[in-house]
Design an enzyme around this catalytic site. Structure first.
Site: not given
Length: 474
Positions: A145, A148, A203
């Site tokens: 993640s 991101k 997340s």
């Protein structure tokens, strides 16, 4: 009828019951009783064959049993430890292309933290871009993640945080099994700020998918992210999903993730979201006693999963921490990029895939590298640099509309670790008229200091905002 075994008769001593004789020829009885002899030969031969087959099968069984028993008790082969490529990217400096740890340990420079287990890590000055130390920083690994951050660099400038959006059921389809979620529901309305808090604090892949739908869908968002990675000179990165979920071919590096964080920190909204510890997230509409929805909406608390920011039962909040993003998947292991300030210095750290021997180890190793960086930064010489975006190179100039120059962008040449500047090479090719009467090639070499996005002291980010709030994607 002829025997298929031989073109001529096989001769054995008379009376040998095990001998094979051509059909109809009996050395003892002669051809007077061929049928009876054939039956006798076949019976005796079959019996002998059975005895031989039994002996062979018993031997094979014994041997096979030994082999199988050995196989059952043999220890499984250990999984080979992944190794970085012998040659990696040299973006940011020639030393970064070599595997292993790169650091200039001179008198007065403290030793690096012992027993670091992460496959890749980097410590850099967020203001100057100087890389203080690194370990396999260009090793292409699954990012989880932390990808991101690139998603935010790409999509966040496009929508004002007060804009609202009603979620459709189709917006939430296609998320990977076991995805992290913030708890978005279809047919409910959220502000853009709500969605970004869901991305950074929890997340939430559901928040990523909704924002991707606002951006034109997953395929367009993936294409935009790959274009943004190219603009940032993050050449180790290939995006397959915008949320960082494990997919074949989805790769990044500690170097690239640090570029994504540095770029995002130029945006005040990015800084605000990634440094938020807790927030209230909108839930469903409250219902009256009859079960009908009211005009009052419920909410629930969400907390940042960055343990250097929020702390945990076995780790304290890191002094001076101000973000940025963490991740954890099966393929990637734990990943983390953080920014912290102390004594007027702002440092970035990225850690990828430490050993699975200790809880919160990714944060412990990141904290130890930050501690080292703050002690070493006044005296340690850099081993490389964080390169600027292509549009910020000296030879380019934004157009009047705030977009990029129409000139072909130049890639930064590898800079040496000891300098804050680099050698930039430009190659421009101009093709003449439709008749193609002439071709002129100009090669220019010039030495200029590396432009850096300076972060103001006293804040975890600062710096200049992107002109026009967004940029055209190629």
């Amino acid at each position: 009828m002829r025997s298929s075994m031989s073109s001529g008769p096989l001769r054995f001593p008379p009376g040998d019951v095990g001998s094979v004789t051509p059909m109809g020829v009996d050395p003892v009885v002669g051809p007077r009783r061929p049928a009876l002899y054939v039956r006798r030969v076949l019976m005796t031969t079959t019996a002998a064959a059975r005895r031989r087959a039994l002996a062979v099968s018993m031997t094979a069984a014994l041997l096979g049993g030994t082999v199988l028993a050995g196989t059952a008790t043999a220890a499984p082969k250990p999984t080979p430890t992944p190794r970085p490529p012998a040659q990696m990217s040299s973006v940011g400096g020639d030393r970064l292309a070599a595997p292993g740890t790169q650091v200039n340990l001179a008198p007065g420079v403290p030793a690096l933290p012992p027993k670091l287990t992460s496959r890749s890590w980097i410590v850099a000055d967020a203001e100057t871009g100087a890389i203080l130390a690194e370990h396999n920083a260009h090793w292409r690994l699954a990012p989880a993640s932390t990808l991101k951050m690139l998603f935010a660099d790409t999509v966040l400038p496009k929508f004002p945080k007060t804009q609202t959006y009603k979620v459709a059921l189709s917006d939430l389809k296609g998320m990977g099994e076991g995805s992290s979620l913030v708890g978005i529901k279809e047919n409910l309305t959220y502000t853009v700020k709500d969605l970004w808090l869901g991305v950074f604090l929890r997340s939430g892949n559901d928040a990523v998918h909704v924002l991707s739908a606002m951006n034109g869908g997953i395929p367009k968002t993936v294409a935009d992210m790959n274009a943004e990675a190219h603009e940032l000179q993050a050449n180790d990165t290939h995006v397959v999903t915008p949320d960082g979920y494990d997919e074949p071919g989805q790769l990044s590096s500690a170097y690239d993730l640090t570029l994504f964080a540095r770029q995002g920190l130029q945006n005040p909204d990015f800084r605000s979201y990634c440094s938020t510890v807790t927030a209230q997230f909108p839930g469903d509409w409250k219902k009256d006693k009859s079960g009908k929805p009211t005009k009052v909406r419920d909410s629930f608390a969400i907390q940042n999963t960055n343990r250097l920011l929020s702390g945990d039962y076995d780790i304290s909040r890191y002094a001076g921490i101000a973000g940025v993003k963490n991740g954890d998947t099966t393929n990637a292991g734990a990943t983390f990029t953080g920014v912290a300030q102390r004594g007027g210095r702002t440092l970035l750290v990225t850690v990828m895939n430490p050993a699975h021997t200790e809880h919160n180890l990714v944060y412990r190793e990141a904290a130890s590298l930050l501690d080292w960086g703050f002690k070493a930064s006044p005296m340690v010489r850099s081993v490389g640099t964080l390169v600027p975006p292509l549009s910020k190179l000296p030879h380019t100039s934004p157009s009047a509309s705030g977009g990029k120059s129409t000139e072909p962008p130049l890639k930064a040449a590898a800079s040496t670790g000891a300098s804050s500047g680099g050698m930039w090479t430009a190659a421009g090719i101009a093709v003449g008229t439709a008749a193609l009467l002439a071709v002129v090639i100009i090669v220019v070499r010039r030495r200029r200091p590396l432009p850096s996005e300076v972060l103001p002291s006293g804040a975890p980010s600062g710096g200049r905002r992107r002109r026009g709030g967004s940029r055209r994607r190629r």
